[in-house]
Design a protein around this motif. Structure first.
Motif, PDB file in Angstrom:
ATOM      1  N   LEU A 290     116.460 130.598 -15.741  1.00 27.43           N
ATOM      2  CA  LEU A 290     115.176 130.112 -15.235  1.00 27.43           C
ATOM      3  C   LEU A 290     114.186 131.265 -15.075  1.00 27.43           C
ATOM      4  O   LEU A 290     113.037 131.181 -15.526  1.00 27.43           O
TER       5      LEU A 290
ATOM      6  N   VAL B  79     111.594 122.805 -15.884  1.00 21.86           N
ATOM      7  CA  VAL B  79     110.310 123.261 -16.398  1.00 21.86           C
ATOM      8  C   VAL B  79     109.878 122.311 -17.508  1.00 21.86           C
ATOM      9  O   VAL B  79     110.707 121.768 -18.246  1.00 21.86           O
TER      10      VAL B  79
ATOM     11  N   ALA C  25     108.062 117.990 -12.083  1.00 22.64           N
ATOM     12  CA  ALA C  25     107.508 119.002 -12.984  1.00 22.64           C
ATOM     13  C   ALA C  25     106.580 118.363 -14.006  1.00 22.64           C
ATOM     14  O   ALA C  25     105.494 118.886 -14.300  1.00 22.64           O
TER      15      ALA C  25
ATOM     16  N   LEU D 123     106.764 124.108 -13.198  1.00 22.12           N
ATOM     17  CA  LEU D 123     108.060 124.334 -12.566  1.00 22.12           C
ATOM     18  C   LEU D 123     108.195 123.460 -11.338  1.00 22.12           C
ATOM     19  O   LEU D 123     107.241 123.329 -10.560  1.00 22.12           O
TER      20      LEU D 123
ATOM     21  N   LEU E 220     110.511 131.786 -16.969  1.00 19.87           N
ATOM     22  CA  LEU E 220     109.246 131.910 -16.236  1.00 19.87           C
ATOM     23  C   LEU E 220     108.590 133.266 -16.499  1.00 19.87           C
ATOM     24  O   LEU E 220     107.372 133.337 -16.723  1.00 19.87           O
TER      25      LEU E 220
END
Length: 289
Positions: free
Chosen positions: A137, A89, A227, A70, A141
């Protein structure tokens, strides 16, 4: 061979044989370099080769599993005040997602020091509403971390603390609410590199560390490029340092808390690792130079 800090890099604290000629190198007079299989070798000053990271090895470990990295682009470096304008990501399986965020109507601006090239006007014109992007997002995650796989974040305290504050600001459930077992396991290549090569002179920015390990990083400051570089860097650090590669995923997370604390005690205002659960604060203009 125990390293001490010298003006040109680490030096030997004890007598030891030169890795090139075999003759004894008196304590404090030699130059330490990483050996080909890790660890340290001592050389006479005129026998020392150019500094380089340890040779990468084909090692089993957490880095051979599915990793997700990330990075974010923000208006500044104040975790509880600044806004996320972009996020990316990257997965070791080729997964890639990018977001450009509309920060909303608040009178925000971008600090002159930020090098990502995203202006507030562009973010408002081309970005999706911040709450919508942040929900996507956070879901990505949380889904990855819920599977107990490693999330890779360069300078995690800044990125994850800023993300936590932004989620709260926009009424989006933070990772702490989505992950009852905790926001883990996290891998921060900055912490790993500082621990593995403590006495290496020079800066430890992402651009500098990727250059040290020979990792392409064409657009420093851009979330997508950062990233990708962070993901590859995590693989490289583990491949160069067997003691790091052999850690279990829970142990990797716990050890970084300890390693970071060893560095952070010299910076009493530093955020906790891997993040501090900050409440968002209203916008504040940057001081005029």
């Amino acid at each position: 061979m125990s390293p001490g800090a010298g003006p040109g890099g680490p030096v030997n604290d004890y007598d030891g044989p030169c890795a090139v000629c075999g003759a004894v190198v008196p304590a404090g007079t030699g130059v330490l370099r990483h050996g080909p299989a890790g660890g340290w070798e001592v050389h006479h000053a005129d026998h020392a080769r150019d500094p380089a990271p340890p040779v990468r090895q084909d090692l089993p470990g957490w880095h051979r599993r599915r990793l997700l990295s990330l990075d974010i682009a923000t208006t500044g470096n104040r975790a509880e005040v600044d806004r996320i304008l972009a996020a990316s990501v990257r997965g070791s399986d080729g997964a890639a997602e990018d977001w450009l965020l509309d920060p909303g109507p608040d009178p925000v601006s971008v600090a002159p020091s930020k090098g990502h090239g995203i202006g507030v006007e562009r973010a408002r014109a081309e970005g999706v509403p911040a709450a919508e992007a942040l929900e996507e997002l956070a879901g990505t995650l949380a889904g990855h971390l819920a599977s107990k796989e490693v999330l890779v974040v360069w300078f995690a305290p800044h990125v994850l603390s800023t993300l936590h504050a932004e989620l709260l600001r926009h009424g989006v459930p933070p990772l702490t609410e989505r992950l009852p077992a905790g926001v883990a396991p996290i891998c921060d290549p900055l912490v790993l590199d500082r621990h593995a090569d403590r006495y290496r002179p020079g800066r430890r920015s992402l651009a500098d560390v990727t250059e040290w390990y020979g990792i392409p990083h064409p657009h420093p400051g851009e979330a997508a490029s950062d990233a990708e570089a962070t993901l590859v860097l995590a693989l490289a650090v583990a491949a160069c340092h067997p003691a790091i590669a052999r850690l279990s995923r829970p142990a990797l997370h716990v050890e970084q808390i300890r390693w970071n604390a060893d560095h952070a005690h010299r910076h009493p205002d530093a955020l906790d690792w891997p993040f501090t659960a900050l409440d968002p604060r209203p916008w504040q203009d940057f001081p005029r130079s």
